[in-house]
Design an enzyme around this catalytic site. Structure first.
Site, PDB file in Angstrom:
ATOM      1  N   PRO A  20      -3.746  -5.423  -9.572  1.00  0.00           N
ATOM      2  CA  PRO A  20      -4.983  -5.763  -8.869  1.00  0.00           C
ATOM      3  C   PRO A  20      -5.128  -4.990  -7.563  1.00  0.00           C
ATOM      4  O   PRO A  20      -4.147  -4.725  -6.869  1.00  0.00           O
ATOM      5  CB  PRO A  20      -4.820  -7.265  -8.594  1.00  0.00           C
ATOM      6  CG  PRO A  20      -3.846  -7.736  -9.625  1.00  0.00           C
ATOM      7  CD  PRO A  20      -2.905  -6.593  -9.832  1.00  0.00           C
ATOM      8  N   GLU A  21      -6.353  -4.611  -7.249  1.00  0.00           N
ATOM      9  CA  GLU A  21      -6.601  -3.943  -5.979  1.00  0.00           C
ATOM     10  C   GLU A  21      -6.792  -4.999  -4.884  1.00  0.00           C
ATOM     11  O   GLU A  21      -6.879  -6.204  -5.163  1.00  0.00           O
ATOM     12  CB  GLU A  21      -7.820  -3.034  -6.115  1.00  0.00           C
ATOM     13  CG  GLU A  21      -7.672  -2.068  -7.274  1.00  0.00           C
ATOM     14  CD  GLU A  21      -8.216  -0.678  -6.982  1.00  0.00           C
ATOM     15  OE1 GLU A  21      -8.152   0.136  -7.875  1.00  0.00           O
ATOM     16  OE2 GLU A  21      -8.697  -0.393  -5.879  1.00  0.00           O
TER      17      GLU A  21
ATOM     18  N   LYS B 199      -2.387  -5.687  -0.782  1.00  0.00           N
ATOM     19  CA  LYS B 199      -2.029  -6.322  -2.046  1.00  0.00           C
ATOM     20  C   LYS B 199      -1.007  -7.438  -1.874  1.00  0.00           C
ATOM     21  O   LYS B 199      -0.483  -7.967  -2.855  1.00  0.00           O
ATOM     22  CB  LYS B 199      -1.511  -5.262  -3.014  1.00  0.00           C
ATOM     23  CG  LYS B 199      -2.555  -4.175  -3.298  1.00  0.00           C
ATOM     24  CD  LYS B 199      -2.032  -3.118  -4.247  1.00  0.00           C
ATOM     25  CE  LYS B 199      -3.074  -2.031  -4.461  1.00  0.00           C
ATOM     26  NZ  LYS B 199      -2.616  -1.006  -5.431  1.00  0.00           N
TER      27      LYS B 199
ATOM     28  N   ARG C  80       0.705   8.390 -10.650  1.00  0.00           N
ATOM     29  CA  ARG C  80      -0.517   7.715 -11.091  1.00  0.00           C
ATOM     30  C   ARG C  80      -1.524   8.765 -11.529  1.00  0.00           C
ATOM     31  O   ARG C  80      -1.450   9.924 -11.118  1.00  0.00           O
ATOM     32  CB  ARG C  80      -1.115   6.863  -9.961  1.00  0.00           C
ATOM     33  CG  ARG C  80      -0.222   5.737  -9.478  1.00  0.00           C
ATOM     34  CD  ARG C  80       0.102   4.728 -10.573  1.00  0.00           C
ATOM     35  NE  ARG C  80      -1.083   4.092 -11.102  1.00  0.00           N
ATOM     36  CZ  ARG C  80      -1.644   3.011 -10.566  1.00  0.00           C
ATOM     37  NH1 ARG C  80      -1.134   2.461  -9.476  1.00  0.00           N
ATOM     38  NH2 ARG C  80      -2.699   2.477 -11.120  1.00  0.00           N
TER      39      ARG C  80
END
Length: 347
Positions: A2-3, A51, A301
């Site tokens: 989740p951001e 986060k 990423r």
């Protein structure tokens, strides 16, 4: 993963569901033994920084949050963590927040048996919340909370954020801006979607070193992030496209799991295939120039970018000064999407 806007939504859900209540805490899985020490304490507050989620507990309601006796449960959901809510009508704005796609349980919530993987259960007078699969779940004192805040970069969604810390850290680094935006020590809360989209909106090549950017360009990134992430925190949706660009090449190349967002079934919500400029649009034509969107590995990423629109490094696109939030307010598209069973997982 989740951001940051998702974690802010989670903090708000915990405050709404349990704020100022004495709650029962347990660890059905048995891996969070400190839960027993907090059983019966008051959930005094919940806050997000990037986060990281920090849930404040005090021995009773007479103790103010921040008192030396306050204890904080720090949770980082990581790739697989999730909170699942169940309770009376109106108890929580969503059934589940986090990576796994789990449907909120049905039936009498007071009789719900926790799953064997439940790390932490919080139960109040109107509902409960189960945490499963987090990367981190630990108890901190006030000094520990302070260390968490100090080591992280500024969070665009926090009122106490200092954007100049972000500007200074970026401009002092030889590292590519696409890597810096994912470094939580530089800026807290930005994940893979916001990283890709904000760089497109700024027309910046992800590989340009931070030190090659002007202070004005870096501040521009921050100023663009703030309203985009505020919209995400309010609705649970990431939408970065201008209304006039959404029907242009309205396609997206999703993995089998897909990029799920709140309100995907709401006809008033902006569809996923219209929400992004470059994220998961590799090989598809750019909405603005028609060039094929590229993707590549950057710091473990996948980064997405338009090689034509993002080849300009010395100036920002004028249209980035117009935020989607302003257009939604005028068009009526700013209505809150209906509560969903999950939040986006990538980031």
């Amino acid at each position: 993963m989740p951001e940051g806007h998702t974690v802010h939504r989670l903090a708000a859900a915990l405050r709404a569901g349990f704020g100022s209540q004495a709650v029962r805490t347990s660890s059905p899985q048995g891996r969070f033994s400190d839960a027993a020490e907090l059983d019966g304490w008051v959930l005094a507050d919940a806050e997000a920084v990037g986060k990281q989620l920090l849930i404040a507990f005090t021995p009773d309601a007479s103790v103010a949050p921040g008192d030396p006796v306050t204890r904080y449960v720090r949770v980082h959901l990581g790739l697989y963590g999730s909170w699942t809510f169940a309770g009376e009508e109106g108890f929580a704005p969503a059934h589940a927040i986090g990576a796994p796609r789990v449907q909120g349980p049905e039936g009498d919530w007071r009789r719900l048996v926790p799953r064997p993987t439940t790390r932490l259960r919080i139960q109040g007078s109107q509902g409960l919340a189960d945490l499963t699969g987090p990367t981190a779940c630990e108890v901190l004192d006030g000094a520990g909370r302070r260390r968490v805040l100090d080591r992280l970069g500024p969070d665009p969604l926090r009122a106490d954020a200092d954007p100049e810390r972000f500007v200074e850290r970026v401009r002092a680094s030889r590292t590519a801006i696409g890597v810096l935006l994912m470094n939580q020590d530089v800026i807290a809360g930005v994940g893979n979607i916001y990283r890709a989209e904000i760089l497109f909106r700024a027309r910046l090549d992800p590989a340009v070193p931070g030190r090659d950017l002007t202070a004005g360009m870096v501040r521009g990134i921050w100023e663009d992030l703030v309203p985009l992430m505020r919209y995400g925190a309010r609705t649970g949706r990431i939408v970065t496209t201008q209304p006039e660009h959404r029907r242009l090449e309205a396609r997206i190349l999703e993995r089998s799991r897909g990029t799920l967002q709140n309100g995907d079934g709401d006809p008033a919500a902006v569809p996923r295939e219209e929400s992004f400029y470059v994220y998961h649009r590799q090989t598809l034509p750019c909405r603005l120039c028609g060039t094929a969107i590229r993707s590549g590995d950057m710091a473990a990423r996948t980064v997405f970018w338009c090689p034509r629109c993002q080849s300009v490094r010395s100036r920002r696109a004028r249209w980035t000064l117009e935020h989607p939030a302003a257009a939604w307010a005028e068009s009526g598209e700013h209505r809150e999407p209906a509560a969903a069973t999950s939040e986006e997982s990538d980031g």
